[in-house]
Design a protein around this motif. Structure first.
Motif, PDB file in Angstrom:
ATOM      1  N   TRP A 277       0.824  -1.214   0.000  1.00  0.00           N
ATOM      2  CA  TRP A 277       0.000   0.000   0.000  1.00  0.00           C
ATOM      3  C   TRP A 277       0.850   1.252   0.000  1.00  0.00           C
ATOM      4  CZ3 TRP A 277       1.838   2.174   4.311  1.00  0.00           C
ATOM      5  CH2 TRP A 277       2.266   1.315   5.341  1.00  0.00           C
ATOM      6  N   HIS A 278       2.175   1.121  -0.049  1.00  0.00           N
ATOM      7  CA  HIS A 278       3.032   2.295   0.095  1.00  0.00           C
ATOM      8  C   HIS A 278       3.157   3.073  -1.201  1.00  0.00           C
ATOM      9  CE1 HIS A 278       7.189   4.124   0.062  1.00  0.00           C
ATOM     10  NE2 HIS A 278       6.572   4.791   1.011  1.00  0.00           N
ATOM     11  N   PHE A 279       3.049   4.371  -1.089  1.00  0.00           N
ATOM     12  CA  PHE A 279       3.342   5.244  -2.219  1.00  0.00           C
ATOM     13  C   PHE A 279       4.255   6.332  -1.702  1.00  0.00           C
ATOM     14  CE2 PHE A 279       2.608   8.415  -5.494  1.00  0.00           C
ATOM     15  CZ  PHE A 279       2.665   7.615  -6.620  1.00  0.00           C
ATOM     16  N   PRO A 280       5.375   6.635  -2.409  1.00  0.00           N
ATOM     17  CA  PRO A 280       6.334   7.598  -1.862  1.00  0.00           C
ATOM     18  C   PRO A 280       5.672   8.922  -1.512  1.00  0.00           C
ATOM     19  CG  PRO A 280       7.242   6.538  -3.791  1.00  0.00           C
ATOM     20  CD  PRO A 280       5.839   6.072  -3.679  1.00  0.00           C
ATOM     21  N   GLY A 281       5.887   9.391  -0.290  1.00  0.00           N
ATOM     22  CA  GLY A 281       5.374  10.693   0.114  1.00  0.00           C
ATOM     23  C   GLY A 281       4.062  10.643   0.863  1.00  0.00           C
ATOM     24  N   ILE A 282       3.389   9.494   0.852  1.00  0.00           N
ATOM     25  CA  ILE A 282       2.118   9.404   1.560  1.00  0.00           C
ATOM     26  C   ILE A 282       2.342   8.613   2.848  1.00  0.00           C
ATOM     27  CG2 ILE A 282      -0.235   8.541   1.501  1.00  0.00           C
ATOM     28  CD1 ILE A 282      -0.213   8.987  -1.494  1.00  0.00           C
ATOM     29  N   PRO A 283       2.110   9.196   4.008  1.00  0.00           N
ATOM     30  CA  PRO A 283       2.329   8.474   5.271  1.00  0.00           C
ATOM     31  C   PRO A 283       1.271   7.412   5.489  1.00  0.00           C
ATOM     32  CG  PRO A 283       1.378  10.611   5.689  1.00  0.00           C
ATOM     33  CD  PRO A 283       1.645  10.570   4.228  1.00  0.00           C
ATOM     34  N   ASP A 284       1.478   6.560   6.475  1.00  0.00           N
ATOM     35  CA  ASP A 284       0.514   5.473   6.708  1.00  0.00           C
ATOM     36  C   ASP A 284      -0.658   5.952   7.560  1.00  0.00           C
ATOM     37  OD1 ASP A 284       1.578   5.671   9.187  1.00  0.00           O
ATOM     38  OD2 ASP A 284       2.471   3.680   9.246  1.00  0.00           O
ATOM     39  N   GLY A 285      -1.568   5.053   7.827  1.00  0.00           N
ATOM     40  CA  GLY A 285      -2.845   5.413   8.432  1.00  0.00           C
ATOM     41  C   GLY A 285      -2.774   5.836   9.877  1.00  0.00           C
ATOM     42  N   SER A 286      -1.583   5.760  10.524  1.00  0.00           N
ATOM     43  CA  SER A 286      -1.522   6.156  11.927  1.00  0.00           C
ATOM     44  C   SER A 286      -1.585   7.677  12.068  1.00  0.00           C
ATOM     45  CB  SER A 286      -0.229   5.617  12.562  1.00  0.00           C
ATOM     46  OG  SER A 286       0.881   6.091  11.836  1.00  0.00           O
ATOM     47  N   HIS A 287      -1.363   8.417  10.959  1.00  0.00           N
ATOM     48  CA  HIS A 287      -1.410   9.874  11.037  1.00  0.00           C
ATOM     49  C   HIS A 287      -2.834  10.386  10.932  1.00  0.00           C
ATOM     50  CE1 HIS A 287       2.754   9.025   9.934  1.00  0.00           C
ATOM     51  NE2 HIS A 287       3.044  10.161  10.527  1.00  0.00           N
ATOM     52  N   SER A 288      -3.568   9.863   9.997  1.00  0.00           N
ATOM     53  CA  SER A 288      -4.941  10.325   9.821  1.00  0.00           C
ATOM     54  C   SER A 288      -5.713   9.233   9.090  1.00  0.00           C
ATOM     55  CB  SER A 288      -4.953  11.621   8.999  1.00  0.00           C
ATOM     56  OG  SER A 288      -6.251  11.838   8.473  1.00  0.00           O
ATOM     57  N   TRP A 289      -7.039   9.192   9.304  1.00  0.00           N
ATOM     58  CA  TRP A 289      -7.805   8.134   8.636  1.00  0.00           C
ATOM     59  C   TRP A 289      -7.876   8.374   7.139  1.00  0.00           C
ATOM     60  CZ3 TRP A 289     -12.250   9.536   6.080  1.00  0.00           C
ATOM     61  CH2 TRP A 289     -12.790  10.798   6.410  1.00  0.00           C
ATOM     62  N   ILE A 290      -7.674   9.646   6.727  1.00  0.00           N
ATOM     63  CA  ILE A 290      -7.691   9.916   5.285  1.00  0.00           C
ATOM     64  C   ILE A 290      -6.523   9.211   4.610  1.00  0.00           C
ATOM     65  CG2 ILE A 290      -7.382  11.744   3.566  1.00  0.00           C
ATOM     66  CD1 ILE A 290      -9.141  13.468   5.154  1.00  0.00           C
ATOM     67  N   PHE A 291      -5.329   9.264   5.273  1.00  0.00           N
ATOM     68  CA  PHE A 291      -4.179   8.568   4.709  1.00  0.00           C
ATOM     69  C   PHE A 291      -4.408   7.060   4.682  1.00  0.00           C
ATOM     70  CE2 PHE A 291      -1.846  12.458   6.192  1.00  0.00           C
ATOM     71  CZ  PHE A 291      -1.656  12.955   4.920  1.00  0.00           C
ATOM     72  N   GLY A 292      -5.116   6.555   5.699  1.00  0.00           N
ATOM     73  CA  GLY A 292      -5.449   5.130   5.702  1.00  0.00           C
ATOM     74  C   GLY A 292      -6.259   4.749   4.478  1.00  0.00           C
ATOM     75  N   LEU A 293      -7.256   5.608   4.155  1.00  0.00           N
ATOM     76  CA  LEU A 293      -8.081   5.332   2.971  1.00  0.00           C
ATOM     77  C   LEU A 293      -7.251   5.448   1.702  1.00  0.00           C
ATOM     78  CD1 LEU A 293     -11.537   7.013   3.645  1.00  0.00           C
ATOM     79  CD2 LEU A 293     -10.974   4.601   3.562  1.00  0.00           C
ATOM     80  N   ILE A 294      -6.357   6.461   1.669  1.00  0.00           N
ATOM     81  CA  ILE A 294      -5.524   6.643   0.471  1.00  0.00           C
ATOM     82  C   ILE A 294      -4.628   5.424   0.279  1.00  0.00           C
ATOM     83  CG2 ILE A 294      -3.643   8.007  -0.517  1.00  0.00           C
ATOM     84  CD1 ILE A 294      -4.946  10.454   0.677  1.00  0.00           C
ATOM     85  N   ASN A 295      -4.104   4.879   1.390  1.00  0.00           N
ATOM     86  CA  ASN A 295      -3.251   3.700   1.283  1.00  0.00           C
ATOM     87  C   ASN A 295      -4.007   2.531   0.658  1.00  0.00           C
ATOM     88  OD1 ASN A 295      -0.936   4.786   2.351  1.00  0.00           O
ATOM     89  ND2 ASN A 295      -1.546   4.374   4.448  1.00  0.00           N
ATOM     90  N   ILE A 296      -5.267   2.345   1.095  1.00  0.00           N
ATOM     91  CA  ILE A 296      -6.070   1.261   0.524  1.00  0.00           C
ATOM     92  C   ILE A 296      -6.281   1.507  -0.972  1.00  0.00           C
ATOM     93  CG2 ILE A 296      -8.338   0.166   0.583  1.00  0.00           C
ATOM     94  CD1 ILE A 296      -8.399   0.766   3.570  1.00  0.00           C
ATOM     95  N   ALA A 297      -6.585   2.778  -1.315  1.00  0.00           N
ATOM     96  CA  ALA A 297      -6.803   3.100  -2.725  1.00  0.00           C
ATOM     97  C   ALA A 297      -5.538   2.853  -3.543  1.00  0.00           C
ATOM     98  CB  ALA A 297      -7.248   4.554  -2.864  1.00  0.00           C
ATOM     99  N   VAL A 298      -4.379   3.209  -2.972  1.00  0.00           N
ATOM    100  CA  VAL A 298      -3.109   2.991  -3.674  1.00  0.00           C
ATOM    101  C   VAL A 298      -2.904   1.512  -3.928  1.00  0.00           C
ATOM    102  CG1 VAL A 298      -0.613   3.023  -3.332  1.00  0.00           C
ATOM    103  CG2 VAL A 298      -1.934   5.084  -2.953  1.00  0.00           C
ATOM    104  N   PHE A 299      -3.206   0.700  -2.900  1.00  0.00           N
ATOM    105  CA  PHE A 299      -3.029  -0.745  -3.057  1.00  0.00           C
ATOM    106  C   PHE A 299      -3.882  -1.272  -4.200  1.00  0.00           C
ATOM    107  CE2 PHE A 299      -4.315  -5.110  -2.100  1.00  0.00           C
ATOM    108  CZ  PHE A 299      -3.079  -5.709  -2.020  1.00  0.00           C
ATOM    109  N   PHE A 300      -5.169  -0.890  -4.200  1.00  0.00           N
ATOM    110  CA  PHE A 300      -6.039  -1.436  -5.236  1.00  0.00           C
ATOM    111  C   PHE A 300      -5.695  -0.860  -6.608  1.00  0.00           C
ATOM    112  CE2 PHE A 300      -8.665  -2.775  -1.639  1.00  0.00           C
ATOM    113  CZ  PHE A 300      -8.788  -4.099  -1.989  1.00  0.00           C
TER     114      PHE A 300
END
Lengths: 349, 119
Positions: A277-300
């Motif tokens: 789910w990693h994309f350079p520059g985007i932090p993981d979901g522990s910072h905000s739930w929005i980043f958590g959703l973005i991580n899932i979107a990046v993975f898919f």
């Protein structure tokens, strides 16, 4: 086992299953559109805007078809086989981390410490669906398809397993969440830009990683019966292979299993080599739930790209001949994967 | 007599097979890209688009006999099409051209030329 854990797990299972089934139906649509575009055709574009409701129409068509069982078929196994083709493909996704965390909940259904073993153990059961289906149909072409499938699996599972060993030599554990965590810190295995990217040893290590990735990808094509290696269901020679005698929803289940296997295979590739789910520059979901959703979107999104690659290859390459397939599997991929392990070990030391 | 076809000697690049795969992928991607950008126009969306927009609504594409420059039916009633037609859908009754006609000595003409479209 606390209450929250059970509730969140059930929620994750329900949502992920829905997402996978949705992706399967639209992967079929995408396959038809992509193949059409590659061949200068248009593909299904009549049902709904740009043909987007085509999967729904297909589902109704398959539901309304006659569910025919041949008289000479072994009824029990004939009915069992399609289910055995679908179940492993969907179970495998359980250990793949499809996101970082969302509201503090890790976005993986089962974070087991034998991750990749589980994937290989379960996904190799998928071949039983094909073999049993081919045998239980009691017909020539399905039988040949089933035999081909079992031989093909035997020769390619080996390179599939050996190709990922370099990854775990580096990471040091089989847990897939740790593999992703390692790639977040050190860069994706095929493109190590993150971390200490000026270290020449790391770039030297990227060469066997790319070999490993190529071998894994080629073996995965064989594992999921996709086109350069789709001998079990060679339409031209075997009239559809193992699923010739199947109709209606049983045929649909085979289709579902094939595409679900493709999606889980892509998910495993993304997890092992493309940084999950990693994309350079985007932090993981522990910072905000929005980043958590973005991580899932990046993975898919990454999974979607790999699926597109699967389709692109399918409509480009020709089917291998039977002896070429065996030759490639046993004489080249197996040795390359084996030498590659030692290469990584030498560089790593 | 057995002819041994010499196999081409491939260099290592050709034997590696991967460059050829990449070239093939590039070709198919070019087709995909041209299709997505709308540069390829092969398929006609039939009911919405037609070759000729001026055709009447009742046009069904039924066969008809061709006429020549002077308006005469060009069919000479040789009955070959009647003979060859597999479902025997064509019925031709040939007729003699009257002796005083300008084309009297030419050929016959079809007095009746029926094609049973539902056969």
């Amino acid at each position: 086992m606390d209450f929250i854990f059970i509730i969140t797990s059930l929620l994750k299972i329900a949502i992920l299953l829905g997402v996978i089934l949705f992706m399967v139906s639209y992967a079929v649509y995408a396959e038809r559109r992509v193949s059409a575009f590659i061949q200068d055709r248009l593909g299904p574009n009549r049902v709904g805007p740009a043909g987007l409701f085509q999967p729904i129409a297909d589902m109704f068509k398959l539901l309304l078809k006659e569910d025919f069982t041949p008289r000479s078929a072994n009824t029990f196994y004939y009915w069992l086989a399609p289910c055995m083709a679908v179940a492993p493909a969907i179970i495998t996704i359980a250990v793949v981390p499809f996101g970082s965390t969302l509201f503090g909940v890790p976005m993986v259904i089962a974070d087991v410490n034998i991750g990749i073993f589980f994937v290989f153990a379960i996904s190799s059961l998928g071949v039983y669906g094909i073999v049993i289906g081919g045998w239980a149909s009691n017909s020539k072409y399905p039988f040949l398809g089933g035999i081909r499938s079992s031989a093909q699996m035997l020769s390619y599972e080996l390179s599939l397993g050996l190709a990922v060993i370099p990854v775990f030599l580096l990471v040091g554990t089989l847990r897939l969440t740790t593999v992703v965590r390692y790639q977040v810190e050190h860069g994706w295995f095929i493109a190590p830009f993150v971390g200490d990217w000026t270290n020449p040893w790391k770039w030297l290590l990227a060469i066997p990683m790319i070999i490993s990735f190529l071998v894994f990808m080629i073996a995965l094509f064989a594992e999921t019966n996709r086109l350069p290696f789709d001998l079990p269901e060679a339409e031209q020679e075997l009239a559809g292979g193992y699923n010739t005698e199947y109709s209606s929803m049983k045929f649909a289940l085979y289709f579902l299993g094939e595409y679900a296997a493709m999606i889980t295979g892509s998910a495993v590739v993304v997890t092992l080599f493309f940084g999950g789910w990693h994309f350079p520059g985007i932090p993981d979901g522990s910072h905000s739930w929005i980043f958590g959703l973005i991580n899932i979107a990046v993975f898919f999104a990454k999974v979607g790209v790999v699926i597109f690659f699967f389709m692109w290859v399918r409509w480009t390459l020709l089917r291998f001949r039977w002896d070429q397939l065996m030759r490639l599997g046993w004489l080249f991929l197996f040795e390359i994967a084996l030498v590659n392990i030692f290469l990584v070990a030498v560089i790593f030391l | 007599m057995t002819v041994t076809v010499p196999r081409p000697r491939l260099n290592w690049r050709e034997r590696l097979y991967l460059p050829a795969i990449a070239a093939g992928l590039a070709i198919t991607f070019k087709h995909l890209k041209n299709m997505l950008l709308g540069r390829t126009k092969v398929t006609m969306q039939y009911p919405e688009q037609k070759w000729d927009a001026h055709l009447p609504d009742y046009y069904r594409g039924a066969p008809a006999l061709v006429r020549d420059a002077s308006g005469r039916v060009r069919c000479v009633a040789c009955q070959l099409c009647e003979f060859i037609c597999p479902p025997r859908a064509i019925k031709i009754i040939p007729g003699e051209i009257p002796p005083r006609d300008r084309f009297a000595k030419v050929e016959k003409f079809p007095q009746e030329f029926d094609i049973a479209m539902i056969r």
